[in-house]
Design a protein around this motif. Structure first.
Motif, short mmCIF file in Angstrom:
data_model
loop_
_atom_site.label_atom_id
_atom_site.label_comp_id
_atom_site.label_asym_id
_atom_site.label_seq_id
_atom_site.Cartn_x
_atom_site.Cartn_y
_atom_site.Cartn_z
N THR A 9 71.01 45.50 60.45
CA THR A 9 70.32 44.99 61.64
C THR A 9 68.84 45.36 61.62
O THR A 9 68.49 46.53 61.45
N GLY A 10 67.99 44.38 61.79
CA GLY A 10 66.56 44.63 61.91
C GLY A 10 65.83 44.79 60.59
O GLY A 10 64.60 44.89 60.58
N VAL A 11 66.58 44.82 59.49
CA VAL A 11 65.94 45.02 58.18
C VAL A 11 65.87 43.69 57.44
O VAL A 11 66.87 42.97 57.38
N SER A 12 64.72 43.36 56.90
CA SER A 12 64.62 42.17 56.06
C SER A 12 63.92 42.54 54.77
O SER A 12 62.94 43.27 54.77
N CYS A 13 64.45 42.02 53.66
CA CYS A 13 63.86 42.32 52.36
C CYS A 13 63.17 41.09 51.79
O CYS A 13 63.55 39.96 52.10
N ASN A 14 62.23 41.35 50.93
CA ASN A 14 61.60 40.27 50.19
C ASN A 14 62.64 39.72 49.22
O ASN A 14 63.23 40.47 48.45
N ASN A 15 62.85 38.40 49.25
CA ASN A 15 63.96 37.85 48.48
C ASN A 15 63.70 37.91 46.97
O ASN A 15 64.61 37.76 46.18
N ARG A 16 62.49 38.14 46.56
CA ARG A 16 62.18 38.20 45.13
C ARG A 16 62.21 39.64 44.63
O ARG A 16 62.90 39.96 43.66
N THR A 17 61.54 40.53 45.35
CA THR A 17 61.40 41.90 44.86
C THR A 17 62.47 42.83 45.39
O THR A 17 62.70 43.90 44.84
N GLY A 18 63.10 42.46 46.51
CA GLY A 18 64.10 43.34 47.12
C GLY A 18 63.51 44.42 48.00
O GLY A 18 64.25 45.18 48.62
N HIS A 19 62.21 44.51 48.06
CA HIS A 19 61.59 45.53 48.92
C HIS A 19 61.76 45.19 50.39
O HIS A 19 61.72 44.02 50.78
N VAL A 20 61.95 46.25 51.21
CA VAL A 20 62.00 46.01 52.66
C VAL A 20 60.64 45.53 53.11
O VAL A 20 59.62 46.16 52.86
N PHE A 21 60.66 44.41 53.77
CA PHE A 21 59.45 43.72 54.14
C PHE A 21 59.22 43.86 55.65
O PHE A 21 58.10 43.96 56.13
N MET A 22 60.33 43.93 56.36
CA MET A 22 60.22 43.89 57.81
C MET A 22 61.24 44.83 58.44
O MET A 22 62.39 44.89 58.02
#
Ligand SMILES: *[C@@H]1O[C@H](CO)[C@@H](O)[C@H](O)[C@H]1NC(C)=O
Ligand SMILES: *[C@@H]1O[C@H](CO)[C@@H](O)[C@H](O)[C@H]1NC(C)=O
Ligand SMILES: *[C@@H]1O[C@H](CO)[C@@H](O)[C@H](O)[C@H]1NC(C)=O
Ligand SMILES: *[C@@H]1O[C@H](CO)[C@@H](O)[C@H](O)[C@H]1NC(C)=O
Ligand SMILES: *[C@@H]1O[C@H](CO)[C@@H](O)[C@H](O)[C@H]1NC(C)=O
Ligand SMILES: *[C@@H]1O[C@H](CO)[C@@H](O)[C@H](O)[C@H]1NC(C)=O
Ligand SMILES: *[C@@H]1O[C@H](CO)[C@@H](O)[C@H](O)[C@H]1NC(C)=O
Ligand SMILES: *[C@@H]1O[C@H](CO)[C@@H](O)[C@H](O)[C@H]1NC(C)=O
Ligand SMILES: *[C@@H]1O[C@H](CO)[C@@H](O)[C@H](O)[C@H]1NC(C)=O
Ligand SMILES: *[C@@H]1O[C@H](CO)[C@@H](O)[C@H](O)[C@H]1NC(C)=O
Ligand SMILES: *[C@@H]1O[C@H](CO)[C@@H](O)[C@H](O)[C@H]1NC(C)=O
Ligand SMILES: *[C@@H]1O[C@H](CO)[C@@H](O)[C@H](O)[C@H]1NC(C)=O
Length: 735
Positions: free
Chosen positions: A73-86
């Protein structure tokens, strides 16, 4: 070719900007594509540690388990790098103080483990409750942040100067809900040159009073600047060069500025919203036409101008008429004087105009041209002169007019022609204005029902033939008001009227067809003169403290359709003359002290739909003729009387009956077995509603629904507390 390439470029820039402006869109896009990525283990650890510092009373973060932190919940990752973005942990229930707002709030500590989220672009902790701890300094090191929202999170202290490192920020919202903070400076701001949105509401910026404007002026992309309640105190009167040429929203309210209003403010051509309210600004307003000549654009984009609660003086400039896009103009609580300029009529988009609590004395007829105007506040000004219908001629959208003049002697003369019909239907707030009662108006309809109006109602209005007066559901007090001759429908119900129903009502209002004075505090007897109201169709006087006997006055009231006298202290017999009412459909007399027999003359009322004589002291036999003569009965309530005798089996023939309550009497004998055949009891709701809809066209306003409810929502049979023998048919046993 070249031309089309550049439009594509332009388009993609626009798309990018609109993404940033609508963060939710980003979150949606990335959430969707999370399926293919796996969370980076070190970032997962960082989030777990971050969670460890938080208190989470309603378990908002229950999904923060398992390997793939990108699905939490509340976590979004960059779909390419996998890093938490948001990281979006906004408490959207924060405003719901009574409900879950406090429950849902995260609190505790904001751990610096977030620093391991190397790609964090977006951080929203708004609406949570961190109990007044200082804004963590480390946030200034989350250098990739584009969006930071800590508004309403009960954070305090100073704004960390390290925020100067957040040079990628587009949105910074620190709106401080605590109203207390330590003195912050603003020097860090100069590095945030991409800022589009800045809100530092409630942070003490007194140290920056001397240079806040220069600090903001290096932010050329700024669209919204909110610095209310920041103790800025100094609003420079001149400013050589305005850099923030995209500014649309500027809120500098409640800062203690005590100078004149600087003209450069009106040189910001993009400005749509300007709030300078609750300062100590003084002097006159600028001439707005200079704004026009200074810019290429002809008309200002200003939509909201709030200058309320200042100390402005002088006349309202005629150049206000140049602010053609204005929708909300708030000038209340100043010392403006003179007349409203005629040019106000040019503000064709104006919806709200607040001019209350000033020293204005002249109205202008061009007010009447403001066809978009919804709210007009002219209260508390020493107005003079003559008000005519021209002042209101085109105010067709007007909903609320505040003309209260509590503390002032207003020497306005109202001069309306007798056939004037107002173009609006007002919702009037507070007390009903005295000036209104003073108008020498002749009206067709006075409808101010369901407001919060209070005070006494004088009898000074006059009405044209067949008019309606609806003062229902307000807080009016005093004696019941009557208006001579022309009123046909009078709804005074649900107020605080007291005293007796005037004895001369039958002489004063001979044209009455509908009278509803229910739910007041009326006492005394029912006046005999009601017997003169020969056109009366509905007589509703229920829920008062009326006493004495019901007069034998029905023989001339041959049109009566509804009688409701329930819930009073009426005594004596039910008048025999009710039997002359051959159109009577509703006779509701329950909860009184009526005694004697049910008069046999009621046999004449063959159209009766609803007979309720319950909770009285009626005696004698339960009449066997009821079922024979009132064949279309829908409800029959005789409960809590002293009726004796048998239940006549004719009752089974009442095919539409669906509420029968004979309980709490002294009835004896067998329950007629055929009672199980009462077919009305099994009608589907829709069916019955449909059948009776057409018949009840003449029913007093508001009452219709009430009676309909009784009629159609209940299917019940109650014969309890009698001396009956035999069984109820099975289908009623559990009712
Ligand atoms: C990643 O997200 C972007 C933006 O939403 C999208 O255009 C792209 O197709 C996605 N890539 C993958 C591999 O899902
Ligand atoms: C920050 O969050 C609050 C809700 O908690 C919201 O009302 C506000 O618009 C947000 N600020 C920005 C710049 O998005
Ligand atoms: C804020 O001020 C209070 C006293 O008013 C002081 O105790 C506290 O240390 C200050 N906090 C910061 C971060 O300066
Ligand atoms: C940026 O961060 C560094 C290290 O955290 C700090 O020394 C510096 O003062 C910061 N710069 C600004 C402008 O705050
Ligand atoms: C205008 O903004 C730019 C970019 O931040 C800055 O370099 C410049 O100094 C500003 N000009 C003024 C007069 O502040
Ligand atoms: C408004 O801006 C123009 C140029 O854009 C400038 O010449 C003028 O002095 C400004 N007026 C004020 C009051 O700042
Ligand atoms: C300015 O006025 C001219 C003529 O009155 C008009 O043609 C033009 O469209 C106006 N421009 C704007 C931006 O309103
Ligand atoms: C109002 O409009 C009229 C014509 O539409 C124009 O002549 C007048 O100058 C305007 N007044 C102001 C103050 O805008
Ligand atoms: C009233 O407004 C309507 C349109 O809103 C307009 O057609 C009409 O001319 C106006 N009347 C007056 C007297 O301004
Ligand atoms: C009743 O209405 C008529 C016609 O509308 C009017 O002439 C008369 O003055 C009214 N009577 C009262 C008492 O208002
Ligand atoms: C009953 O009605 C008939 C005609 O409708 C009438 O003549 C008679 O007087 C009525 N009886 C009573 C008691 O009013
Ligand atoms: C309505 O009532 C009639 C009996 O009067 C019945 O025959 C019919 O089936 C009912 N219709 C519905 C939809 O319940």
């Amino acid at each position: 070719m070249g031309h089309s390439v550049s439009s594509i470029e332009l388009l993609s820039i626009v798309l990018l900007v609109s993404r940033i402006l609508h963060p939710k869109t980003i979150s949606f896009a990335f959430c969707q594509s999370d399926v293919n990525v796996n969370c980076i283990p070190s970032e997962r650890e960082a989030l777990i540690e971050f969670k460890g510092g938080l208190t989470d009373p309603s378990n908002q973060l229950s999904s923060w388990v398992g390997k793939d932190c990108c699905k939490w919940t509340g976590v979004s990752c960059n779909n390419r790098t996998g890093h938490v973005f948001m990281l979006n942990l906004r408490n959207s229930n924060a405003d719901d103080l009574e409900g879950n707002g406090a429950m849902d709030a995260l609190g505790g500590e904001i751990k610096p483990s977030l620093l391991h989220l190397n790609d964090l672009n977006y951080l929203d902790l708004s609406g949570n409750n961190f109990g007044g701890i200082p804004i963590p300094d480390f946030i200034g090191s989350l250098r990739k942040l584009k969006y930071l929202n800590l508004s309403g999170a009960s954070l305090s202290g100073v704004i960390p100067p390290s925020f100067g490192n957040l040079s990628n920020l587009n949105f910074l919202d620190l709106d401080n809900d605590l109203g207390e903070s330590n003195e912050s400076d603003l020097r860090w701001l100069s590095h945030l040159s991409s800022l589009k949105y800045l809100n530092l509401k409630g942070f003490d910026l007194i140290k920056a009073s001397g240079y806040w404007l220069e600090a903001v002026n290096v932010l050329p992309s700024l669209k919204e600047l909110h610095l209310p309640s920041c103790r800025l105190s100094n609003l420079p009167s001149t400013f050589p060069f305005i850099n923030f040429t995209s500014l649309q929203v500027l809120d500098l309210s409640n800062n203690g500025f005590n100078s004149a209003i600087p003209y450069w403010l009106f040189n910001i051509s993009s400005l749509k919203y300007l709030d300078l309210s609750s300062n100590n600004l003084e002097g006159q307003l600028p001439a707005f036409e200079s704004m026009k000549s200074m810019r290429k654009c002809n008309s200002s984009s200003l939509e909201t101008l709030d200058l309320g609660y200042n100390e402005f003086t002088g006349k309202l400039p005629s150049s206000l008429g140049y602010l053609k896009n204005l929708r909300n103009l708030q000038l209340w609580h100043n010392s403006f004087q003179g007349s409203i300029p005629a040019s106000i009529g040019n503000l064709s988009s104006l919806e709200q105009f607040y001019l209350g609590d000033n020293k204005m004395n002249g109205l202008t007829e061009s007010l009447g041209l403001l066809s978009a105007l919804v709210y007009l506040d002219l209260s508390e000004n020493p107005w003079e002169g003559v008000v005519t219908e021209t002042h209101f001629v085109n105010l067709s959208s007007l909903k609320e007019l505040n003309f209260n003049q509590n503390s002032l002697n207003v020497s306005l003369v109202f001069n309306f022609s007798s056939d004037w019909l107002p173009p609006f239907k007002l919702r009037i707030s507070d007390t009903f204005p005295d000036w209104f009662w003073g108008l020498n108006l002749q009206v067709d309809e006075l409808d101010v029902g369901s407001n919060q109006l209070s005070g006494k109602v004088p009898n000074s209005l006059s009405f044209r033939e067949s008019s309606t007066v609806d003062l229902s559901s307000n807080l009016f007090v005093g004696a019941l008001p009557l208006w001579p001759s022309n009123v046909t429908k009078l709804y005074l119900n649900d107020n605080l009227f007291s005293g007796a129903i005037p004895g001369d009502i039958g002489e004063v209002m001979p044209s009455l067809t509908d009278l509803d004075v229910s739910r007041n505090s009326l006492d005394g007897r029912i006046p005999l003169s009601i017997g003169n109201l020969i056109e009366l169709v509905t007589l509703v006087i229920s829920n008062n403290n009326l006493s004495g006997e019901i007069p034998e006055f029905f023989s001339h009231l041959s049109m009566l359709w509804i009688i409701d006298m329930s819930n009073n202290s009426l005594s004596g017999p039910i008048p025999r003359s009710i039997g002359s009412l051959s159109f009577l459909k509703f006779l509701i007399l329950n909860e009184n002290n009526l005694s004697g027999r049910i008069p046999p003359t009621l046999q004449n009322c063959t159209l009766m739909d609803s007979l309720d004589l319950g909770e009285n002291r009626l005696s004698g036999n339960l009449p066997s003729w009821i079922a024979k003569s009132m064949t279309s009965l829908l409800t029959l309530r005789l409960r809590s009387n002293s009726l004796v005798g048998k239940i006549p089996s004719d009752i089974c023939g009442l095919s539409t009956l669906h509420l029968l309550d004979l309980s709490h009497n002294n009835l004896s004998g067998f329950i007629p077995p055929c009672i199980g055949n009462l077919s009305g009891m099994s009608f589907a709701l829709d069916n019955i509603t449909e059948r009776y809809e057409g018949q009840m066209s003449v029913v007093t306003k508001g009452r219709q629904l009430e009676y309909m409810n009784t009629l159609f929502l209940v299917n019940s049979l109650d014969l309890s507390s009698n001396n009956l023998s035999g069984d109820l048919p099975g289908q009623y046993l559990d009712k």
